[in-house]
Design an enzyme around this catalytic site. Structure first.
Site, short mmCIF file in Angstrom:
data_model
loop_
_atom_site.label_atom_id
_atom_site.label_comp_id
_atom_site.label_asym_id
_atom_site.label_seq_id
_atom_site.Cartn_x
_atom_site.Cartn_y
_atom_site.Cartn_z
N SER A 170 0.80 -1.22 0.00
CA SER A 170 0.00 0.00 0.00
C SER A 170 0.84 1.27 0.00
CB SER A 170 -0.92 0.02 1.24
OG SER A 170 -1.80 -1.06 1.23
N HIS B 245 -7.54 0.02 6.13
CA HIS B 245 -7.13 -1.37 6.35
C HIS B 245 -7.20 -1.77 7.82
CE1 HIS B 245 -6.12 -2.32 2.25
NE2 HIS B 245 -5.37 -1.24 2.15
#
Length: 417
Positions: A296, A346
């Protein structure tokens, strides 16, 4: 049969529309709205809805702003009527009074939007309408209540139960592939060859959510790399001449790009459901996969470093990695949650901060937003619920010990103003 049914339905709608539009074409749009709200017939309602949506499509920005003002102001909750209905229910909480109260507190614009959503492509047109509305909000905050109503309706219309997961691959229709190129917002797809590298190899996957009312418009999609071990740079994932591996030999599924496609659906959460659905899909297809991670970006890192006086363009890659670890674990948004939006997403889904990598995104954008640093979030299937609860209730950032140690190795200035 469905093909011929669609043709007949289209011709029927068109014929009805032509017949009805003749008498309605010269009416102002507010009169059309009142006619739609009072209409009891399906045929006349469909014709009016189509005419209103067509009228809206032809408006310039001034006309669209006037339309939104009409909905926000002239179709608001009748406060005095609502207060009376609430008081009646408070005094006698019967089913009849409850029904009257709910009807009184609902603004007419909610019913109007529902009635507009009955023609071909109406859902997509209303999503595009909200995209326009969002564009106006910064300078016209009085339209915020209309945005609340749109969001309320869309949260129901785009409920997970209505969404369809579809794999996207090199054999998918060209118009869908073109939209994947257009909507990719994390790692730009440069051309068709770049797209082929992400979709065609055996160790690559892509999945998207679609809605039955918008079958040709992806709502959100995720790109997945099947790997041996956890990838530590986007360069290795997107390498042009790499050797693809046999999918059955992979032990890790790395989610390296998640892109929302419809600006008009901002605030409607799809990512959580998408990741969980894709994980289950991959477990059925490739049961040997045991690790589910992301690779990410850290979009707010450099901005935070500048604001707090910790930015140093000459710092080493290791120093940037330490600063990134501290940022992910300690930098807070005003609501007390992690400042980084990707981290919030997340962690709220039950992932943990697994590892931080230097020189992981050497693209221009990657260097500008995070000094090239990327992070793995790990979805440990045995701990997702536990991690989510800890984050949701105590705002606890769950991280591997190595990440905590890395964050503790750097001295952080705090000169934010």
């Amino acid at each position: 049969m469905n093909f011929f049914a669609d043709i007949l339905s289209s011709l029927f709608d068109r014929k009805l529309g032509i017949a009805s539009h003749v008498e309605d074409d010269n009416k102002p749009i507010d009169a059309l709205c009142q006619a739609l709200l009072s209409s009891r017939g399906d045929v006349s309602g469909m014709s009016l809805a189509q005419l209103i949506l067509d009228r809206y499509a032809d408006l310039d920005d001034a006309g669209k702003l006037a339309w939104f003002s009409l909905l926000a102001n002239d179709m608001d909750v009748p406060a005095e009527v609502a207060i009376v209905a609430i008081k009646a229910y408070q005094d006698a909480p019967s089913a009849k009074n409850y029904e009257a109260m709910t009807a009184a507190v609902e603004p007419a614009r909610l019913q109007l939007i529902r009635r507009l959503n009955q023609t071909h492509d109406a859902t997509a047109k209303l999503v595009a309408m909200r995209e326009d509305l969002i564009r106006f909000l910064p300078e016209h905050p009085n339209l915020g209540k209309l945005n609340v109503d749109f969001k309320h309706l869309f949260a129901s219309w785009f409920n997970r139960g209505f969404l369809v997961l579809r794999p996207i691959n090199w054999s998918s229709p060209a118009h869908i592939l073109e939209k994947i190129i257009t909507y990719e917002s994390v790692h730009e797809i440069e051309n068709w060859d770049d797209l082929r590298r992400r979709l065609q190899p055996e160790d690559r996957r892509c999945f998207a959510f679609f809605h039955p009312a918008m079958p040709d418009e992806p709502l959100i999609f995720v790109e997945v790399a099947l790997t041996k071990g956890t990838p530590n740079s986007i360069q290795s994932v997107l390498l042009e001449n790499r050797d693809a591996m046999v999918a059955e030999k992979a032990d890790t599924a790395a989610f390296y790009s998640i892109s929302n496609c419809q600006a008009g659906l901002a605030g409607i959460s799809f990512g959580n459901s998408l990741i969980k659905t894709v994980v289950q899909h991959l477990l059925r297809e490739l049961p040997q996969i045991r690790n589910f991670v992301t690779l990410s970006p850290i979009p707010g890192l450099v901005k935070w470093l500048r604001e707090t006086g910790n930015f140093d363009a000459d710092a080493t890659a290791e120093t940037h990695r330490q600063l990134a670890a501290h940022y992910l674990l300690s930098a807070k948004h005003r609501n007390g949650q992690p400042r980084d939006p990707v981290a919030r997403f997340h962690l709220n889904n039950g992932a943990l901060v697994d590892a931080v990598h230097a020189n992981a995104d050497k693209s221009k954008n990657g260097m500008a937003q995070s000094c090239g640093i990327m992070v793995n979030y790990r979805y440990d299937l045995s701990r997702i619920s536990e991690n989510h609860e800890a984050f949701a209730n105590q705002q606890t950032v769950i991280a591997e010990k190595s990440v905590k140690t890395l964050a503790a190795e750097i001295e952080i200035a705090d000169r934010a103003t």
